[in-house]
Write an enzyme that holds these catalytic residues in place. Structure first.
Site, mmCIF file in Angstrom:
data_model
loop_
_atom_site.group_PDB
_atom_site.id
_atom_site.type_symbol
_atom_site.label_atom_id
_atom_site.label_comp_id
_atom_site.label_asym_id
_atom_site.label_seq_id
_atom_site.Cartn_x
_atom_site.Cartn_y
_atom_site.Cartn_z
ATOM 1 N N SER A 90 0.746 -1.360 0.053
ATOM 2 C CA SER A 90 -0.108 -0.013 -0.113
ATOM 3 C C SER A 90 0.839 1.237 -0.093
ATOM 4 C CB SER A 90 -0.891 0.110 1.315
ATOM 5 O OG SER A 90 -0.149 0.043 2.389
ATOM 6 N N LYS A 149 -6.261 4.725 8.312
ATOM 7 C CA LYS A 149 -4.817 5.526 7.790
ATOM 8 C C LYS A 149 -5.187 6.959 7.531
ATOM 9 C CE LYS A 149 -2.943 1.811 5.166
ATOM 10 N NZ LYS A 149 -2.118 0.991 3.811
#
Length: 342
Positions: free
Chosen positions: A234, A279
């Site tokens: 990611s 996140k």
């Protein structure tokens, strides 16, 4: 007598509390991780400095015990996943960890290639062998190989790609033998295995592993990306931005704290990831001004839409920017005004 009962009850209660910490449930718990500056992690030889920062964002993931499960139930930005949503079929936790580390390695290679090509610099690869990603139970490799082993010879021969390795083994039949030369923790080993029919295709024979290329990227100037035990793909977009920024004279950060997430393929496309909400929380806590989120070509359930919703919920001042490609992220940053000193 009553005192002994109290002591006995206390001992049992204490034992149950401790046991609860070590008894694993068939779930994983994820929670917001950190937003980490990339400049100390990525070093381009004689690269240009930056006034702001690019940051990767992470999610903390671990096997649930009773306490972490209950905590996740009560906290908004902690998620609970059944084991089969995290581990592939027949995959062990060790193999999962190896898979995540190799996904990170592939992410770094893609980031370097895209950034160097964008900067007009050549990219070459040196093939070194294959890594074992998973060993299938009941197959010949199960008795000798482990996830993370690096195979670099078969029957004394080296190959220029994993496709050629697979093709070589694929020409053999059940009952044939192959000798593998591999390394484990830097120690060379050798083993001879007898091929068996593959369960998914009995007409073909194999040793029972899934694999990934072990290759080294060759670029000038040299680049180092030190990620230690951070796994997963990611961080691809943010790696690419940091590498490209160090390769070019213009500072794309312009003094801003820039976080984000998204996979990166060799064509420069940004892909979706898991845990975008967590996140956003991590980036906000780290003081990010801007957050790049995968747009998924405007899909209604895209990472970008989930990031927007989370940003509104936590009332962050951070700007959420949708991107489908690396070029879109660069174009956005090129148009940014220079950050005024706070």
């Amino acid at each position: 007598m009553r005192k002994k009962i109290y002591i006995g009850s206390f001992v049992i209660f204490t034992f149950m509390l401790i046991a609860g910490m070590y008894f694993s449930l068939p779930y994983y718990v994820s929670k917001p991780g950190m937003a980490k500056e990339l400049a100390p992690i990525i070093t381009v030889e004689n690269g240009f400095k930056e006034k702001g920062n690019f940051m990767l964002t992470t999610v903390r993931m671990g096997r649930a015990n009773i306490y972490s499960y209950l905590e996740a139930k009560m906290r908004k930005y902690e998620e609970i996943y059944p084991v089969d949503m995290i581990l592939n079929k027949q995959e062990t936790e060790e193999e999962y960890n190896v898979r995540q580390l190799h996904l990170m390695a592939a992410s770094k290679l893609n980031a370097i290639e895209v950034a160097y090509r964008k900067a007009g610099l050549p990219v070459h690869y040196k093939y070194k062998g294959i890594y074992v990603m998973q060993v299938l139970p009941g197959m010949p490799a199960a008795s000798a190989l482990q996830a993370g082993d690096k195979i670099y010879k078969i029957d004394g021969q080296t190959f220029s790609s994993s496709d050629k390795f697979i093709s070589y083994v694929g020409k053999k039949r059940a009952g044939d033998k192959v000798t593998l030369t591999f390394s484990r923790k830097k120690a060379e080993q050798s083993v001879t295995l007898t091929l068996k029919p593959l369960k998914q295709d009995p007409k073909r024979a194999g040793i029972g592993i899934t694999l990934v290329d072990d290759k080294e990227i060759v670029v000038d100037p040299k680049v180092k990306v030190k990620t230690d035990d951070i796994g997963g793909p990611s961080a691809g977009l943010m790696f690419t931005l940091e590498i490209y920024n160090q390769l070019t004279k213009e500072d794309l950060t312009k003094g801003y704290q820039i976080a984000g997430t998204g996979t990166m393929d060799i064509e420069g496309n940004v892909g979706p990831i898991g845990g975008i909400e967590q996140k956003i929380v991590a980036a906000d806590k780290a003081g990010a001004d801007i957050f790049f989120a995968p747009n998924e070509k405007g899909a209604k359930d895209s990472n970008y839409q989930a990031a927007l919703e989370t940003a509104r919920d936590i009332k962050t001042k951070m700007k959420i920017i949708p991107v489908d490609t690396f070029d879109e992220a660069v174009q956005y940053l090129e148009k940014l005004p220079i950050q005024k000193q706070k």
